[in-house]
Scaffold this motif. Structure first.
Motif, PDB file in Angstrom:
ATOM      1  N   SER A 185      58.748 -72.155 -68.769  1.00  0.00           N
ATOM      2  CA  SER A 185      58.339 -71.350 -67.613  1.00  0.00           C
ATOM      3  C   SER A 185      58.303 -69.859 -67.939  1.00  0.00           C
ATOM      4  O   SER A 185      58.229 -69.028 -67.049  1.00  0.00           O
ATOM      5  CB  SER A 185      59.276 -71.607 -66.422  1.00  0.00           C
ATOM      6  N   TYR A 190      56.832 -61.847 -72.154  1.00  0.00           N
ATOM      7  CA  TYR A 190      58.261 -61.531 -72.058  1.00  0.00           C
ATOM      8  C   TYR A 190      58.989 -61.839 -73.355  1.00  0.00           C
ATOM      9  O   TYR A 190      59.800 -61.050 -73.824  1.00  0.00           O
ATOM     10  CB  TYR A 190      58.893 -62.325 -70.910  1.00  0.00           C
ATOM     11  N   ARG A 257      55.816 -72.082 -59.676  1.00  0.00           N
ATOM     12  CA  ARG A 257      57.069 -71.332 -59.750  1.00  0.00           C
ATOM     13  C   ARG A 257      56.960 -70.133 -60.687  1.00  0.00           C
ATOM     14  O   ARG A 257      57.765 -69.224 -60.619  1.00  0.00           O
ATOM     15  CB  ARG A 257      58.198 -72.233 -60.260  1.00  0.00           C
ATOM     16  N   TYR A 258      56.003 -70.161 -61.607  1.00  0.00           N
ATOM     17  CA  TYR A 258      55.953 -69.088 -62.600  1.00  0.00           C
ATOM     18  C   TYR A 258      54.549 -68.605 -62.945  1.00  0.00           C
ATOM     19  O   TYR A 258      54.403 -67.720 -63.781  1.00  0.00           O
ATOM     20  CB  TYR A 258      56.702 -69.506 -63.873  1.00  0.00           C
TER      21      TYR A 258
ATOM     22  N   GLU B  34      67.646 -70.514 -71.984  1.00  0.00           N
ATOM     23  CA  GLU B  34      66.194 -70.650 -71.863  1.00  0.00           C
ATOM     24  C   GLU B  34      65.837 -71.019 -70.424  1.00  0.00           C
ATOM     25  O   GLU B  34      66.339 -72.026 -69.909  1.00  0.00           O
ATOM     26  CB  GLU B  34      65.697 -71.736 -72.830  1.00  0.00           C
ATOM     27  N   ASP B  35      65.008 -70.207 -69.785  1.00  0.00           N
ATOM     28  CA  ASP B  35      64.521 -70.480 -68.431  1.00  0.00           C
ATOM     29  C   ASP B  35      65.649 -70.624 -67.422  1.00  0.00           C
ATOM     30  O   ASP B  35      65.496 -71.330 -66.432  1.00  0.00           O
ATOM     31  CB  ASP B  35      63.635 -71.735 -68.418  1.00  0.00           C
ATOM     32  N   GLY B  38      63.769 -67.996 -65.494  1.00  0.00           N
ATOM     33  CA  GLY B  38      62.365 -68.385 -65.630  1.00  0.00           C
ATOM     34  C   GLY B  38      61.446 -67.333 -65.049  1.00  0.00           C
ATOM     35  O   GLY B  38      61.883 -66.421 -64.324  1.00  0.00           O
ATOM     36  N   ALA B  39      60.168 -67.452 -65.428  1.00  0.00           N
ATOM     37  CA  ALA B  39      59.131 -66.541 -64.915  1.00  0.00           C
ATOM     38  C   ALA B  39      59.483 -65.080 -65.188  1.00  0.00           C
ATOM     39  O   ALA B  39      59.150 -64.200 -64.394  1.00  0.00           O
ATOM     40  CB  ALA B  39      58.882 -66.772 -63.424  1.00  0.00           C
ATOM     41  N   ILE B  47      56.910 -63.028 -58.142  1.00  0.00           N
ATOM     42  CA  ILE B  47      57.703 -64.188 -58.562  1.00  0.00           C
ATOM     43  C   ILE B  47      59.039 -63.672 -59.096  1.00  0.00           C
ATOM     44  O   ILE B  47      59.085 -62.994 -60.119  1.00  0.00           O
ATOM     45  CB  ILE B  47      56.963 -65.019 -59.632  1.00  0.00           C
ATOM     46  N   GLU B  49      61.855 -65.693 -59.512  1.00  0.00           N
ATOM     47  CA  GLU B  49      62.579 -66.716 -60.279  1.00  0.00           C
ATOM     48  C   GLU B  49      61.638 -67.884 -60.535  1.00  0.00           C
ATOM     49  O   GLU B  49      60.843 -68.236 -59.668  1.00  0.00           O
ATOM     50  CB  GLU B  49      63.792 -67.187 -59.463  1.00  0.00           C
ATOM     51  N   GLY B  50      61.753 -68.490 -61.723  1.00  0.00           N
ATOM     52  CA  GLY B  50      60.939 -69.662 -62.033  1.00  0.00           C
ATOM     53  C   GLY B  50      61.758 -70.925 -61.868  1.00  0.00           C
ATOM     54  O   GLY B  50      62.043 -71.359 -60.757  1.00  0.00           O
ATOM     55  N   TRP B  51      62.179 -71.485 -62.984  1.00  0.00           N
ATOM     56  CA  TRP B  51      62.930 -72.738 -62.907  1.00  0.00           C
ATOM     57  C   TRP B  51      64.314 -72.560 -62.277  1.00  0.00           C
ATOM     58  O   TRP B  51      64.823 -73.437 -61.596  1.00  0.00           O
ATOM     59  CB  TRP B  51      63.107 -73.329 -64.304  1.00  0.00           C
ATOM     60  N   ARG B  59      70.280 -71.569 -60.436  1.00  0.00           N
ATOM     61  CA  ARG B  59      69.277 -71.202 -59.427  1.00  0.00           C
ATOM     62  C   ARG B  59      69.823 -70.182 -58.423  1.00  0.00           C
ATOM     63  O   ARG B  59      70.909 -70.346 -57.894  1.00  0.00           O
ATOM     64  CB  ARG B  59      68.809 -72.459 -58.690  1.00  0.00           C
ATOM     65  N   VAL B  71      70.387 -63.835 -68.139  1.00  0.00           N
ATOM     66  CA  VAL B  71      69.417 -63.401 -69.142  1.00  0.00           C
ATOM     67  C   VAL B  71      68.589 -64.576 -69.639  1.00  0.00           C
ATOM     68  O   VAL B  71      69.121 -65.510 -70.256  1.00  0.00           O
ATOM     69  CB  VAL B  71      70.144 -62.731 -70.341  1.00  0.00           C
ATOM     70  N   ASP B  72      67.291 -64.521 -69.390  1.00  0.00           N
ATOM     71  CA  ASP B  72      66.380 -65.501 -69.979  1.00  0.00           C
ATOM     72  C   ASP B  72      66.204 -65.194 -71.458  1.00  0.00           C
ATOM     73  O   ASP B  72      65.962 -64.046 -71.831  1.00  0.00           O
ATOM     74  CB  ASP B  72      65.006 -65.403 -69.303  1.00  0.00           C
TER      75      ASP B  72
END
Lengths: 335, 344
Positions: A185, A190, A257-258, B34-35, B38-39, B47, B49-51, B59, B71-72
């Motif tokens: 995602s 980035y 979502r992304y 990782e994620d 997210g996003a 956006i 937040e992703g996952w 979350r 930190v992603d």
């Protein structure tokens, strides 16, 4: 983009590229339909939208060239020539699958066509491809090794270690980055510097180009040029094909979502099948031929899915089999 | 703890609650993975937040704590796990998510060399208290790899209550801790007290009293043992169930006390049998309580093989209530062993 050599576009190769893309797209569509209908099929990591990269690349390869790929693997297995019915069956976990149902999408291989396998570790396939190229050089022929990986792999240590090894040892390995712009995602903007992946090959002295990954013929030409040069000079090359995955990282992943709908629509308008069909006439393929290919592939996929559904699962006794290729004890492992 | 309100939470929600409590309490806690948000970089497109983590564990935390503490990371496991060591050596408390067990193999050097070894071999000056959270799934059950390494504490929570208490304990421990969540448990609900509590690392818990046989379960296998114990009770066999929880160190006292009472031992482990916690527990009892045993102990494990993709094989791979019952009847010597085909 390098123009080392003008590639002849012979009609047979052109139609094979189209057939490959149709196989990949139609198989995935059929797997999604089966899953949606409640059948025990798997879609795995969707490759729809990315077919041109695999189809264009593999059309420029020979059977004896080794191909390694990552977890998003179905279109690569198809493109390298692994049997479609075996791939379909593998996605159902059936005995007729190319890994006998034991491995699924991420553990497929077919040595008969030089497809040495997918991998579930991002960046994990680059080092063995370097080793295959080392062997190819020792063998003395003009075989090469190719490894297809995503943008996400370019930030793993194995990526840099492999490029360096290939550079210092001068090995005929083609690093093929299938940049769909997302690691799960997370956007390449980035997670990577530089953002342009092909530039990462430059400090290693490896010739590199970026190509439009939605244009199978452009991919084919770029890979053909690189491969032609590699068969002669036995040195590595790097190609980045810019593409897009239409669906989620895995089937069921919600891309909203992304990613924004406007970004997605920009890419779906450049669908590799549409891009190809628009260029097909100039490339010597008429609409009637393309329709025939589509219909033939549709029948082929229907047969493959029927076979997959009708086939048996591997026997439960498989669980008791030895983990060794050459068991130490008669009767296999005793656990 | 008894005065606290208890609610039903899913496993991943309980784990998230532990992270939230500790991040509020201790500004040095930093999450990496990782994620896990997210996003990244998409704020300008609305956006945030992703996952939020592949299974939701992190979350919403970015909204409270920001991307500086949640930190992603790129797909660079060796890089960011090693960076967590450096954070810990600089006084921070990193919690690192390694998404899948097979990704742990990608960064095992950092875990062994820069996290586990750094205390003992450098003259016992300073430990490297990194918390690594990873998963048990179809890719593998690799807790034995971690438990094999001196200096790592390794836990496998079995329900929402234990994951919260063990995560809070891990984030406050002076040693590195590896937490193995089980994908099959993540959506399970269970009672979880509100607020702060810790479960001690290195301790097992008896989750069912019995007198005829001790069943030791790990992670999701504890639930399997409880199911088997219910069925065995119908056959007149009284099974005590010990939830191991900690694979390193192993809670010797609890196991020895239980086996001294029952005289029989069956260990249920979802991992590869070679060099496994199951065999460590059996070795412990063989060395320290052999005279208490009235029957040879048994391990119920998968075959020594990778878990197959194919549905029926995948389903038959891990121990089940039935295969545990078969083993118990063998150990107890009952004549009424149920006729089931079990894979051990």
């Amino acid at each position: 983009m390098t123009k080392e050599r003008v590639v002849m576009r012979d009609p047979a190769t052109i139609s094979e590229i189209y057939r490959t893309m149709q196989r990949a797209r139609q198989l995935e569509t059929a797997l999604i339909a089966a899953l949606t209908a409640g059948k025990p099929a798997h879609v795995g990591h969707p490759g729809s939208g990315q077919e041109a990269v695999a189809a264009g690349t593999c059309a420029a390869l020979r059977k004896e060239d080794h191909l390694y790929c990552a977890h998003r693997a179905k279109h690569w297995a198809i493109a390298k020539g692994a049997p479609v019915d075996g791939i379909a069956s593998e996605m159902w976990g059936k005995e007729t699958g190319i890994a006998h149902g034991l491995g699924g999408e991420m553990h497929m291989r077919d040595d008969n066509v030089g497809f040495i396998g997918s991998s579930h570790i991002v960046g994990g396939s680059l080092p063995p491809a370097v080793g295959s190229a080392m062997a190819a050089k020792l063998e003395g022929g003009d075989r090469i090794a190719v490894v297809a990986f995503g943008d996400g792999a370019s930030v793993q240590g194995t990526f840099h270690e492999s490029l360096n090894l290939a550079a210092i040892l001068e090995l005929p390995v083609l690093f093929l980055c299938e940049n769909n712009q997302y690691a799960e995602s997370t956007s390449v903007e980035y997670f990577s510097r530089p953002i342009e992946i092909y530039r990462k090959a430059e400090p290693y002295g490896i010739a590199s180009v970026r190509v439009d990954g939605q244009d199978a013929l452009a991919v084919f030409e770029a890979v053909s040029s690189a491969v032609h040069a590699m068969r002669a000079d036995r040195r590595p090359r790097f190609i980045e094909a810019l593409t897009y995955r239409y669906l989620g990282h895995f089937y069921g992943d919600k891309t909203s979502r992304y990613r924004t709908p406007s970004e997605e629509s920009v890419w779906t308008q450049r669908d590799p099948l549409i891009v190809f069909e628009a260029k097909a006439a100039a490339a010597g393929l008429d609409e009637g031929t393309m329709r025939t290919i589509r219909d033939e592939v549709a029948q082929e996929i229907t047969r493959a899915m029927r076979l997959a559904e009708a086939s048996a699962y591997p026997p439960l006794a498989e669980l008791g089999a030895s983990p060794f290729a050459h068991p130490m004890r008669a009767g296999g492992w005793d656990r | 703890m008894t005065s606290q309100t208890v609610r039903l939470l899913r496993f991943w929600q309980a784990e998230r609650e532990a992270l939230q409590i500790e991040m509020r309490r201790n500004p040095k806690v930093i999450l990496l993975g990782e994620d896990i948000v997210g996003a990244a970089g998409r704020e300008s497109q609305g956006i945030i937040e992703g996952w939020g983590g592949p299974y939701g564990t992190t979350r919403g935390l970015v909204q409270e704590f920001g991307r500086a503490r949640v930190v992603d990371t790129p797909i660079s496991e060796a890089g960011f796990l090693g960076a967590a060591a450096g954070l810990a050596e600089s006084g921070y408390r990193p919690w690192v998510e390694i998404m899948f067990p097979s990704f742990l193999a990608v960064c095992l050097d950092q875990l062994i060399t820069n996290i586990a070894q750094k205390y003992h071999l450098y003259g016992r000056q300073r430990s490297v208290p990194v918390v690594v959270k990873t998963l048990i799934n179809n890719h593998g059950v690799l807790y034995a790899l971690a438990a094999h390494i001196p200096g790592l504490k390794v836990v496998a929570p079995s329900d929402p209550f234990t994951v919260k208490g063990l995560t809070l304990a891990a984030l406050r421990d002076e040693d590195p801790v590896v937490i193995f969540d089980n994908i099959s448990l993540l959506r399970n609900e269970g009672p979880v007290p509100e607020g702060d509590y810790v479960l001690p690392l290195g301790k097992a818990r008896v989750v069912r009293d019995g007198s005829d046989v001790t069943l030791v379960g790990i992670s999701a296998m504890t639930g399997i043992c409880l199911q088997a114990a219910d069925a065995l009770a119908q056959d007149g066999v009284s099974a005590e169930v010990v939830d191991l929880l900690s694979l390193a160190p192993i809670d010797e006292a609890t196991i020895l006390a239980s086996v001294s009472k029952t005289g029989r031992l069956v260990v249920v482990d979802e991992g590869f049998p070679q060099c496994s916690p199951a065999h460590d527990v059996i070795a412990l009892v063989a060395q320290r309580a052999l005279s208490q045993l009235v029957a040879a102990p048994l391990a119920v494990t998968p075959p020594h093989a990778f878990r197959p993709f194919s549905g029926p094989l995948n389903a038959a791979y891990a121990p089940t209530s039935q295969s545990v019952q078969v083993a118990v009847h063998e150990v107890v010597g009952s004549r009424s062993a149920p006729l089931v085909s079990a894979t051990r």
